[in-house]
Scaffold this active site. Structure first.
Site, PDB file in Angstrom:
ATOM      1  N   HIS A   1      44.104  36.977  37.384  1.00 54.82           N
ATOM      2  CA  HIS A   1      44.957  36.992  38.743  1.00 54.82           C
ATOM      3  C   HIS A   1      45.344  36.202  39.340  1.00 54.82           C
ATOM      4  O   HIS A   1      44.726  34.687  38.928  1.00 54.82           O
ATOM      5  CB  HIS A   1      43.263  37.653  39.497  1.00 54.82           C
ATOM      6  CG  HIS A   1      42.771  39.027  39.110  1.00 54.82           C
ATOM      7  ND1 HIS A   1      41.828  39.818  39.858  1.00 54.82           N
ATOM      8  CD2 HIS A   1      43.134  39.946  38.355  1.00 54.82           C
ATOM      9  CE1 HIS A   1      41.383  41.062  39.292  1.00 54.82           C
ATOM     10  NE2 HIS A   1      41.692  40.893  38.104  1.00 54.82           N
TER      11      HIS A   1
ATOM     12  N   GLU B   1      44.572  34.376  42.569  1.00 55.30           N
ATOM     13  CA  GLU B   1      43.046  33.603  43.483  1.00 55.30           C
ATOM     14  C   GLU B   1      42.864  32.590  42.071  1.00 55.30           C
ATOM     15  O   GLU B   1      42.633  31.530  42.005  1.00 55.30           O
ATOM     16  CB  GLU B   1      42.296  34.277  43.829  1.00 55.30           C
ATOM     17  CG  GLU B   1      43.080  35.623  45.030  1.00 55.30           C
ATOM     18  CD  GLU B   1      42.995  36.635  44.340  1.00 55.30           C
ATOM     19  OE1 GLU B   1      42.691  37.627  45.010  1.00 55.30           O
ATOM     20  OE2 GLU B   1      43.409  37.147  43.141  1.00 55.30           O
TER      21      GLU B   1
ATOM     22  N   CYS C   1      39.061  40.589  45.207  1.00 53.67           N
ATOM     23  CA  CYS C   1      37.875  41.235  44.926  1.00 53.67           C
ATOM     24  C   CYS C   1      36.640  40.918  44.556  1.00 53.67           C
ATOM     25  O   CYS C   1      36.581  39.333  44.665  1.00 53.67           O
ATOM     26  CB  CYS C   1      38.995  41.688  43.046  1.00 53.67           C
ATOM     27  SG  CYS C   1      38.391  40.325  42.259  1.00 53.67           S
TER      28      CYS C   1
ATOM     29  N   CYS D   1      37.375  37.409  42.053  1.00 51.42           N
ATOM     30  CA  CYS D   1      38.003  35.935  43.173  1.00 51.42           C
ATOM     31  C   CYS D   1      37.639  35.958  43.831  1.00 51.42           C
ATOM     32  O   CYS D   1      37.669  34.362  44.145  1.00 51.42           O
ATOM     33  CB  CYS D   1      39.282  36.503  43.757  1.00 51.42           C
ATOM     34  SG  CYS D   1      40.600  37.173  41.726  1.00 51.42           S
TER      35      CYS D   1
END
Length: 185
Positions: free
Chosen positions: A71, A73, A101, A104
């Site tokens: 991801h 992040e 999420c 993250c």
């Protein structure tokens, strides 16, 4: 919006709308790059708060790397830690186009990020206020300030357009709260 916060803005720095918008613009630019390899358009930047310098910028690369943890992040936090030379990013902000999420938000927590800024909320998987709120959970030994909704509509449109194209439909009208296809894609 003008928010002065010693802990989140660095040594006496001010977080104003213009600065937050500038940082989000960099995250949006990153998000657009994700679609080049069919990844969900989420972008993140990590900002050194005392200097306001962007020290890392990444976008989702789950499809490109075949890695469920890739991801934006997480990748940006890894790059920022490498740049700083330590895991503790307690003088940095995480700025991301979609609400983080749980994974993250957990990575931001582990890095001791004091400020999370996001564009579009994620009612399906958001962990910075929408579904969960890891940044403010009093049971954890570290909390972070969260500033939601920076360039929310633009961030939401990136996601809704991506998912509409993926499903073979024309883009729906921009409603960021409904458009969040979730970073979980």
């Amino acid at each position: 919006m003008t928010a002065t916060d010693e802990g989140a803005a660095g040594r006496g720095g001010a977080l104003d709308e213009a600065r937050l918008t500038e940082w989000m613009a960099a995250a949006i630019t990153e998000a657009r790059s994700a679609t080049d390899h069919d990844d969900v358009p989420v972008g993140a930047v990590v900002v050194h708060l005392p200097t306001a310098a962007v020290v890392a910028r990444r976008h989702n690369e789950r499809e490109r790397l075949a890695d469920p943890t890739a991801h934006a992040e997480v990748l940006a936090l890894r790059d920022a830690a490498a740049h700083v030379g330590r895991w503790r990013l307690d003088e940095h902000a995480l700025v991301v186009t979609l609400e983080p999420c749980p994974m993250c938000a957990g990575a931001a927590w582990a890095a001791r990020i004091p400020l999370i800024v996001f564009g579009a909320p994620d009612p399906k998987a958001g962990a910075a206020g929408s579904l969960y709120h890891l940044a403010a959970d009093p049971r954890l030994h570290h909390t972070a300030r969260v500033i939601p909704g920076i360039r929310e509509q633009e961030c939401g449109v990136l996601l809704s357009d991506f998912f509409a194209a993926r499903r073979g439909r024309h883009p729906a009208p921009a409603d960021p709260s409904a458009a969040s296809g979730s970073d979980e894609g």
